[in-house]
Design a protein around this motif. Sequence first.
Motif, PDB file in Angstrom:
ATOM      1  N   ALA A 217       0.947  -1.195   0.033  1.00  0.00           N
ATOM      2  CA  ALA A 217       0.073   0.127   0.024  1.00  0.00           C
ATOM      3  C   ALA A 217       0.880   1.102  -0.096  1.00  0.00           C
ATOM      4  CB  ALA A 217      -0.882   0.259   1.172  1.00  0.00           C
ATOM      5  N   ALA A 218       1.918   1.332   0.695  1.00  0.00           N
ATOM      6  CA  ALA A 218       2.837   2.311   0.786  1.00  0.00           C
ATOM      7  C   ALA A 218       3.433   2.700  -0.495  1.00  0.00           C
ATOM      8  CB  ALA A 218       3.985   2.236   1.930  1.00  0.00           C
ATOM      9  N   GLY A 219       4.142   1.592  -1.210  1.00  0.00           N
ATOM     10  CA  GLY A 219       4.625   1.482  -2.502  1.00  0.00           C
ATOM     11  C   GLY A 219       3.581   2.147  -3.586  1.00  0.00           C
ATOM     12  N   GLY A 220       2.182   1.929  -3.588  1.00  0.00           N
ATOM     13  CA  GLY A 220       1.153   2.112  -4.400  1.00  0.00           C
ATOM     14  C   GLY A 220       1.061   3.815  -4.053  1.00  0.00           C
ATOM     15  N   ALA A 221       0.803   4.110  -2.816  1.00  0.00           N
ATOM     16  CA  ALA A 221       0.632   5.331  -2.564  1.00  0.00           C
ATOM     17  C   ALA A 221       1.746   6.416  -2.833  1.00  0.00           C
ATOM     18  CB  ALA A 221       0.221   5.511  -0.906  1.00  0.00           C
ATOM     19  N   LEU A 222       2.917   6.060  -2.826  1.00  0.00           N
ATOM     20  CA  LEU A 222       4.033   6.888  -3.350  1.00  0.00           C
ATOM     21  C   LEU A 222       3.911   7.129  -4.706  1.00  0.00           C
ATOM     22  CD1 LEU A 222       6.731   8.218  -2.744  1.00  0.00           C
ATOM     23  CD2 LEU A 222       7.912   6.073  -3.200  1.00  0.00           C
ATOM     24  N   LEU A 223       3.617   5.839  -5.446  1.00  0.00           N
ATOM     25  CA  LEU A 223       3.329   6.099  -7.079  1.00  0.00           C
ATOM     26  C   LEU A 223       2.304   7.078  -7.322  1.00  0.00           C
ATOM     27  CD1 LEU A 223       3.716   2.585  -8.391  1.00  0.00           C
ATOM     28  CD2 LEU A 223       5.576   4.475  -8.538  1.00  0.00           C
ATOM     29  N   VAL A 224       1.080   7.140  -6.830  1.00  0.00           N
ATOM     30  CA  VAL A 224       0.146   8.007  -6.699  1.00  0.00           C
ATOM     31  C   VAL A 224       0.645   9.490  -6.431  1.00  0.00           C
ATOM     32  CG1 VAL A 224      -2.161   8.604  -6.190  1.00  0.00           C
ATOM     33  CG2 VAL A 224      -1.801   6.210  -6.277  1.00  0.00           C
ATOM     34  N   LEU A 363      13.090  -1.038 -21.572  1.00  0.00           N
ATOM     35  CA  LEU A 363      14.245  -0.733 -21.103  1.00  0.00           C
ATOM     36  C   LEU A 363      14.084  -0.337 -19.451  1.00  0.00           C
ATOM     37  CD1 LEU A 363      17.078   0.609 -21.279  1.00  0.00           C
ATOM     38  CD2 LEU A 363      15.901   2.911 -22.054  1.00  0.00           C
ATOM     39  N   THR A 364      12.831   0.208 -19.303  1.00  0.00           N
ATOM     40  CA  THR A 364      12.696   0.397 -17.808  1.00  0.00           C
ATOM     41  C   THR A 364      12.711  -0.704 -16.879  1.00  0.00           C
ATOM     42  OG1 THR A 364      11.013   2.227 -18.434  1.00  0.00           O
ATOM     43  CG2 THR A 364      10.932   1.806 -16.354  1.00  0.00           C
ATOM     44  N   THR A 365      12.132  -1.934 -17.329  1.00  0.00           N
ATOM     45  CA  THR A 365      12.095  -2.866 -16.518  1.00  0.00           C
ATOM     46  C   THR A 365      13.646  -3.482 -16.373  1.00  0.00           C
ATOM     47  OG1 THR A 365       9.991  -3.587 -17.372  1.00  0.00           O
ATOM     48  CG2 THR A 365      11.165  -5.380 -16.482  1.00  0.00           C
ATOM     49  N   VAL A 366      14.350  -3.439 -17.551  1.00  0.00           N
ATOM     50  CA  VAL A 366      15.906  -3.976 -17.265  1.00  0.00           C
ATOM     51  C   VAL A 366      16.498  -3.059 -16.399  1.00  0.00           C
ATOM     52  CG1 VAL A 366      18.061  -4.108 -18.394  1.00  0.00           C
ATOM     53  CG2 VAL A 366      15.925  -4.948 -19.671  1.00  0.00           C
ATOM     54  N   LEU A 367      16.184  -1.587 -16.475  1.00  0.00           N
ATOM     55  CA  LEU A 367      16.918  -0.880 -15.421  1.00  0.00           C
ATOM     56  C   LEU A 367      16.471  -1.054 -13.887  1.00  0.00           C
ATOM     57  CD1 LEU A 367      17.030   2.415 -17.499  1.00  0.00           C
ATOM     58  CD2 LEU A 367      18.872   0.948 -17.000  1.00  0.00           C
ATOM     59  N   ALA A 368      14.901  -1.401 -13.742  1.00  0.00           N
ATOM     60  CA  ALA A 368      14.626  -1.399 -12.594  1.00  0.00           C
ATOM     61  C   ALA A 368      14.986  -2.708 -11.609  1.00  0.00           C
ATOM     62  CB  ALA A 368      13.109  -1.365 -12.660  1.00  0.00           C
ATOM     63  N   LEU A 369      15.359  -3.762 -12.311  1.00  0.00           N
ATOM     64  CA  LEU A 369      15.335  -5.059 -11.852  1.00  0.00           C
ATOM     65  C   LEU A 369      16.633  -5.097 -10.494  1.00  0.00           C
ATOM     66  CD1 LEU A 369      14.579  -8.001 -11.581  1.00  0.00           C
ATOM     67  CD2 LEU A 369      16.305  -8.502 -13.346  1.00  0.00           C
ATOM     68  N   LEU A 430      11.393   8.816 -16.374  1.00  0.00           N
ATOM     69  CA  LEU A 430       9.900   8.978 -15.864  1.00  0.00           C
ATOM     70  C   LEU A 430       9.461   8.052 -15.271  1.00  0.00           C
ATOM     71  CD1 LEU A 430       8.500  11.079 -18.844  1.00  0.00           C
ATOM     72  CD2 LEU A 430       8.865  12.380 -16.379  1.00  0.00           C
ATOM     73  N   PHE A 431       9.384   6.736 -15.525  1.00  0.00           N
ATOM     74  CA  PHE A 431       8.631   5.823 -15.075  1.00  0.00           C
ATOM     75  C   PHE A 431       9.573   4.556 -14.527  1.00  0.00           C
ATOM     76  CE2 PHE A 431       6.191   7.388 -18.951  1.00  0.00           C
ATOM     77  CZ  PHE A 431       5.085   8.063 -18.034  1.00  0.00           C
ATOM     78  N   LEU A 432      10.707   4.800 -14.180  1.00  0.00           N
ATOM     79  CA  LEU A 432      11.425   3.776 -13.625  1.00  0.00           C
ATOM     80  C   LEU A 432      10.818   3.534 -12.214  1.00  0.00           C
ATOM     81  CD1 LEU A 432      14.258   2.179 -13.725  1.00  0.00           C
ATOM     82  CD2 LEU A 432      15.264   4.267 -12.597  1.00  0.00           C
ATOM     83  N   PRO A 433      10.294   4.412 -11.323  1.00  0.00           N
ATOM     84  CA  PRO A 433       9.670   4.095 -10.103  1.00  0.00           C
ATOM     85  C   PRO A 433       8.484   2.936 -10.198  1.00  0.00           C
ATOM     86  CG  PRO A 433      10.053   6.499 -10.149  1.00  0.00           C
ATOM     87  CD  PRO A 433      10.323   5.974 -11.469  1.00  0.00           C
ATOM     88  N   VAL A 434       7.677   3.217 -11.262  1.00  0.00           N
ATOM     89  CA  VAL A 434       6.597   2.157 -11.366  1.00  0.00           C
ATOM     90  C   VAL A 434       7.317   0.823 -11.339  1.00  0.00           C
ATOM     91  CG1 VAL A 434       4.933   1.403 -12.942  1.00  0.00           C
ATOM     92  CG2 VAL A 434       5.333   4.052 -12.561  1.00  0.00           C
ATOM     93  N   ALA A 435       8.300   0.395 -12.242  1.00  0.00           N
ATOM     94  CA  ALA A 435       8.760  -0.905 -12.444  1.00  0.00           C
ATOM     95  C   ALA A 435       9.447  -1.308 -11.059  1.00  0.00           C
ATOM     96  CB  ALA A 435       9.831  -1.000 -13.596  1.00  0.00           C
ATOM     97  N   VAL A 436      10.239  -0.151 -10.447  1.00  0.00           N
ATOM     98  CA  VAL A 436      11.064  -0.614  -9.150  1.00  0.00           C
ATOM     99  C   VAL A 436      10.258  -1.049  -8.204  1.00  0.00           C
ATOM    100  CG1 VAL A 436      12.450   0.462  -7.389  1.00  0.00           C
ATOM    101  CG2 VAL A 436      12.970   0.968  -9.842  1.00  0.00           C
ATOM    102  N   ALA A 437       8.896  -0.165  -8.006  1.00  0.00           N
ATOM    103  CA  ALA A 437       8.060  -0.426  -6.690  1.00  0.00           C
ATOM    104  C   ALA A 437       7.338  -1.885  -7.182  1.00  0.00           C
ATOM    105  CB  ALA A 437       6.915   0.227  -6.694  1.00  0.00           C
ATOM    106  N   ALA A 438       7.314  -2.319  -8.263  1.00  0.00           N
ATOM    107  CA  ALA A 438       6.618  -3.794  -8.458  1.00  0.00           C
ATOM    108  C   ALA A 438       7.520  -4.833  -8.219  1.00  0.00           C
ATOM    109  CB  ALA A 438       6.209  -3.623 -10.100  1.00  0.00           C
ATOM    110  N   THR A 439       9.060  -4.527  -8.826  1.00  0.00           N
ATOM    111  CA  THR A 439      10.015  -5.630  -8.566  1.00  0.00           C
ATOM    112  C   THR A 439      10.212  -5.619  -6.917  1.00  0.00           C
ATOM    113  OG1 THR A 439      10.904  -4.937 -10.668  1.00  0.00           O
ATOM    114  CG2 THR A 439      12.403  -6.000  -9.097  1.00  0.00           C
ATOM    115  N   ARG A 440      10.422  -4.688  -6.236  1.00  0.00           N
ATOM    116  CA  ARG A 440      10.643  -4.677  -4.918  1.00  0.00           C
ATOM    117  C   ARG A 440       9.501  -5.357  -3.995  1.00  0.00           C
ATOM    118  NH1 ARG A 440       9.784   0.643  -2.514  1.00  0.00           N
ATOM    119  NH2 ARG A 440       7.704  -0.197  -2.264  1.00  0.00           N
TER     120      ARG A 440
END
Length: 545
Positions: A217-224, A363-369, A430-440
């Motif tokens: 929930a905190a990760g999703g709230a941060l993205l919002v 590209l974003t997913t590879v950088l976020a992993l 711009l969207f690296l945090p979206v993939a980072v939050a999901a991976t984490r």
Amino acid sequence: MPTSPPTSRRPAGAPAPDGRERGADRGRPVRPPATRAPGRTRTAGRRPPLVLLVPACVAALFALLPLGYLAVRALERGPAFAWDVVADARTLHLLGRSLGLTVVVVAACLVLGVSLAWLTVRTTLPGARAWSVLATLPLAVPSYVAAFAWLSAVPGLAGFGGAALALTLVSFPYVHLPVAAALRGIDPAQEEAARSLGHGPLRTFAKVTLPQLRPAAAGGALLVALYVLSDFGAVSLMRYDTFTLTIHTSYRASFDRTPAAALSVVLVVMTIALVAAEARTRGRAGHARTGTGTARPALPVALGRWRPPALLWCGAVAATAVAFPLATLGYWLAVGSSAGLDLGGLAETAWATFGVAAAGAGLTTVLALPVGVIAARHRGRGARLLEQAAYAGHALPGITVALALVFFAVRYAYPLYQRLPLLVGAYAVLFLPVAVAATRAAVLQAPPVLEDVARSLGRRPWQVLREVTVPLAAPGVAAGAALTFVVCMKELPATLLLRPTGMDTLATRLWTETGAGSFAAAAPYAVALILLSAVPSYLLGRHRT
């Protein structure tokens, strides 16, 4: 000759004959042997391996690239001038408006996301799978389309209320998706134990279930929050001044970039504060199951007399977030005075949109992993700095990131100027945090003991990552890639500035037609954008872990 009684030599720490440990008979307290708290990872105090650290540093430096541009621009006329811009009363007023909008939208998204996730995953809600899919479809609706739909139907909605409504309805899936995934992965044994001790359903949810949902929930709230701070389309149409809108206006109205750059620095500081606050909410508790065996699926909670209100709640959210924008676009398609539709041009634009969004998501997913794995498995200041650096670009307006990349390309990599790789790179920033939050979140739910076992068997760090960590987290990583694909397709300001000459996307054509007042001509591109985004959104809604 007297002899001394025989003595026996005891190893250090061995229990004394009277049951006391050595040292206790001398009045010194004996400390119990150190134990590790359940759920804690063994990598908590260890430096990340190079196989993760090197690519994570590359991703962080890439995400920090716009900050270098801001430092150059903001200080171009001296620190005193930049401070005057930041400390101006107008800036403080914008800060209050932006934070107020962010707080309201985040709170509303938490209520919507958590409630819908619990109803669709943990209860006997009729048609739960269908409601789960409908709860993800708002991801396919750009904020400027939602704002246009509501503003065309209720013109008096312009302002704070309209901006908050539009942004809430398109961004609550950022909370719903990770919370639903976390609910599916939680072992119900702890909840059953709490109920066996006399706790009711509400107390069990508050004391047992909700703490386990906190990271998701905190990760999703941060993205919002970051989405709201960086949004341009909705606040522009709703005529509600925020940092992003003011920065965009300053960039377009003047050749002097210093004031806009100074305001962008304030957004970066706000981003760092939000990321630090979100990291503190996670605490140090483990969130993966550590027992033996396989976790059982939780028994659904019978709604009973609460079934009609639950269905009404889900229906109201789906109607306002999905049905209403589609109905508005259908109206413009049916009664608008369009000059005609070029199906070939529409198909070409849709294909270009699909291609550039897929490249950006890859590209974003590879950088976020590597960043996501380090954030989930390693403690320490370095790991926190890497994660915070990855979030740096998400709160910046798209036009700021675009101008930073133009600045970099013109000075250091001119062959990339007005080429597709530059636009794809902007999407990654711009969207690296979206993939980072999901991976984490996915790695946090993977039992770390399996990685410990692999290391004890002689596997090298890159083998552990390839054979254990990535396969366990693959569903969550794939969900993050799909989510990144959706937001890449909807991105507008950076696409307007960085797209190659002669290339249009659905978002840019939609914005061009809407800006000219041709709502009927814009409707086909809006419908195509929603339908194209609906495919990964539908798959996200059906995703089961």
